[in-house]
Design a protein around this motif. Structure first.
Motif, PDB file in Angstrom:
ATOM      1  N   UNK A  77       1.979   4.045   4.915  1.00  0.00           N
ATOM      2  CA  UNK A  77       3.036   3.241   5.541  1.00  0.00           C
ATOM      3  C   UNK A  77       2.525   1.871   5.967  1.00  0.00           C
ATOM      4  N   UNK A  78       1.657   1.316   5.115  1.00  0.00           N
ATOM      5  CA  UNK A  78       1.136  -0.039   5.283  1.00  0.00           C
ATOM      6  C   UNK A  78       1.401  -0.812   3.995  1.00  0.00           C
ATOM      7  N   UNK A  79       1.595  -2.126   4.085  1.00  0.00           N
ATOM      8  CA  UNK A  79       1.839  -2.903   2.876  1.00  0.00           C
ATOM      9  C   UNK A  79       0.651  -2.855   1.913  1.00  0.00           C
ATOM     10  N   UNK A  80       0.935  -2.674   0.642  1.00  0.00           N
ATOM     11  CA  UNK A  80      -0.111  -2.651  -0.379  1.00  0.00           C
ATOM     12  C   UNK A  80      -0.375  -4.072  -0.875  1.00  0.00           C
ATOM     13  N   UNK A  81      -1.343  -4.186  -1.758  1.00  0.00           N
ATOM     14  CA  UNK A  81      -1.704  -5.483  -2.318  1.00  0.00           C
ATOM     15  C   UNK A  81      -0.495  -6.188  -2.933  1.00  0.00           C
ATOM     16  N   UNK A  82       0.320  -5.453  -3.653  1.00  0.00           N
ATOM     17  CA  UNK A  82       1.478  -6.039  -4.317  1.00  0.00           C
ATOM     18  C   UNK A  82       2.507  -6.551  -3.307  1.00  0.00           C
ATOM     19  N   UNK A  83       2.664  -5.827  -2.217  1.00  0.00           N
ATOM     20  CA  UNK A  83       3.607  -6.259  -1.181  1.00  0.00           C
ATOM     21  C   UNK A  83       3.082  -7.507  -0.467  1.00  0.00           C
TER      22      UNK A  83
ATOM     23  N   UNK B 272      -8.827  -4.208   3.120  1.00  0.00           N
ATOM     24  CA  UNK B 272      -9.201  -3.774   1.762  1.00  0.00           C
ATOM     25  C   UNK B 272      -8.127  -4.185   0.758  1.00  0.00           C
ATOM     26  N   UNK B 273      -6.866  -4.035   1.140  1.00  0.00           N
ATOM     27  CA  UNK B 273      -5.769  -4.445   0.266  1.00  0.00           C
ATOM     28  C   UNK B 273      -5.792  -5.962   0.064  1.00  0.00           C
ATOM     29  N   UNK B 274      -6.057  -6.684   1.149  1.00  0.00           N
ATOM     30  CA  UNK B 274      -6.115  -8.145   1.073  1.00  0.00           C
ATOM     31  C   UNK B 274      -7.260  -8.592   0.165  1.00  0.00           C
ATOM     32  N   UNK B 275      -8.419  -7.927   0.265  1.00  0.00           N
ATOM     33  CA  UNK B 275      -9.554  -8.266  -0.590  1.00  0.00           C
ATOM     34  C   UNK B 275      -9.233  -8.049  -2.066  1.00  0.00           C
ATOM     35  N   UNK B 276      -8.513  -6.964  -2.377  1.00  0.00           N
ATOM     36  CA  UNK B 276      -8.143  -6.733  -3.769  1.00  0.00           C
ATOM     37  C   UNK B 276      -7.270  -7.875  -4.289  1.00  0.00           C
ATOM     38  N   UNK B 277      -6.390  -8.361  -3.435  1.00  0.00           N
ATOM     39  CA  UNK B 277      -5.545  -9.489  -3.815  1.00  0.00           C
ATOM     40  C   UNK B 277      -6.390 -10.753  -3.971  1.00  0.00           C
ATOM     41  N   UNK B 278      -7.261 -10.995  -3.014  1.00  0.00           N
ATOM     42  CA  UNK B 278      -8.077 -12.206  -2.986  1.00  0.00           C
ATOM     43  C   UNK B 278      -9.017 -12.296  -4.188  1.00  0.00           C
ATOM     44  N   UNK B 279      -9.621 -11.169  -4.563  1.00  0.00           N
ATOM     45  CA  UNK B 279     -10.593 -11.171  -5.653  1.00  0.00           C
ATOM     46  C   UNK B 279      -9.986 -10.755  -6.993  1.00  0.00           C
ATOM     47  N   UNK B 280      -8.679 -10.606  -7.028  1.00  0.00           N
ATOM     48  CA  UNK B 280      -7.999 -10.318  -8.280  1.00  0.00           C
ATOM     49  C   UNK B 280      -8.273  -8.948  -8.854  1.00  0.00           C
ATOM     50  N   UNK B 281      -8.586  -7.977  -7.997  1.00  0.00           N
ATOM     51  CA  UNK B 281      -8.884  -6.629  -8.502  1.00  0.00           C
ATOM     52  C   UNK B 281      -7.721  -5.660  -8.313  1.00  0.00           C
ATOM     53  N   UNK B 282      -6.539  -6.197  -8.063  1.00  0.00           N
ATOM     54  CA  UNK B 282      -5.389  -5.318  -7.884  1.00  0.00           C
ATOM     55  C   UNK B 282      -4.865  -4.857  -9.247  1.00  0.00           C
ATOM     56  N   UNK B 283      -4.264  -3.687  -9.254  1.00  0.00           N
ATOM     57  CA  UNK B 283      -3.699  -3.141 -10.482  1.00  0.00           C
ATOM     58  C   UNK B 283      -2.466  -3.951 -10.872  1.00  0.00           C
TER      59      UNK B 283
ATOM     60  N   UNK C 134       1.145  -9.709  -1.756  1.00  0.00           N
ATOM     61  CA  UNK C 134       1.272 -10.793  -2.734  1.00  0.00           C
ATOM     62  C   UNK C 134       2.693 -11.355  -2.755  1.00  0.00           C
ATOM     63  N   UNK C 135       3.664 -10.538  -2.444  1.00  0.00           N
ATOM     64  CA  UNK C 135       5.055 -10.979  -2.452  1.00  0.00           C
ATOM     65  C   UNK C 135       5.483 -11.710  -1.198  1.00  0.00           C
TER      66      UNK C 135
END
Length: 168
Positions: free
Chosen positions: A109-115, A86-97, A117-118
């Protein structure tokens, strides 16, 4: 902002109690019957968890067969993989905050979209996953249980011996 790993239930003890009551079925059994039923509940729960872990080690959800997850497949539980996807999809489709609140990482305790992306090429490393989610190195004391010739039965036997020694 505290790690709860997706567990929001406040009545886990009540759930365990209900499961035990399902095994006991009646409230008029003697102590030995109760001990045997408790041992049966624990053994069955252990077997269910072991079966789930083995299944997670063998099967990989089709949607998670992506390059970004190549280092974590078969090493992380399906529950964690679905949250990471789900986090990866937000990154992939540009829906991350735009701004990271840190809430997802703090609670799961899992990497978020921003992490993600980094990371280099957005590829997750196993070292970025909390040990709570690891299934490749989990030890449910399997070796100890096998070495002790079923540790649960040994413990139940000790409990029965103590009961028989009681002066009532």
């Amino acid at each position: 902002m505290y790690p709860h790993f997706g567990n929001r239930a406040s009545s886990r003890a009540e759930g365990a109690h209900a499961k035990l009551k399902g095994y006991l079925q009646v409230s008029t059994g003697d102590f030995a019957q109760v001990v045997n039923k408790i041992c049966l509940v624990v053994e069955n729960e252990f077997q269910e968890i072991s079966a789930t872990l083995q299944s997670d080690r063998i099967r990989v959800p089709h949607k998670c067969r992506i390059i970004a997850f190549k280092f974590i497949l078969n090493c992380v539980s399906h529950f964690a993989l679905s949250h990471l996807y789900k986090q990866y999809e937000m990154l992939k489709y540009g829906s991350m905050k735009e701004v990271c609140t840190g809430h997802f990482y703090a609670t799961m305790s899992l990497p978020c979209t921003h992490m993600i992306n980094g990371l280099a090429d957005n590829i997750l490393l196993l070292s970025s996953i909390n040990s709570q989610w690891r299934i490749d190195s989990i030890s449910l004391i399997e070796a100890q249980v096998q070495n002790d010739n079923n540790l649960i039965n040994v413990l139940c036997g000790k409990l029965i011996d103590k009961y028989e020694e009681a002066p009532f």
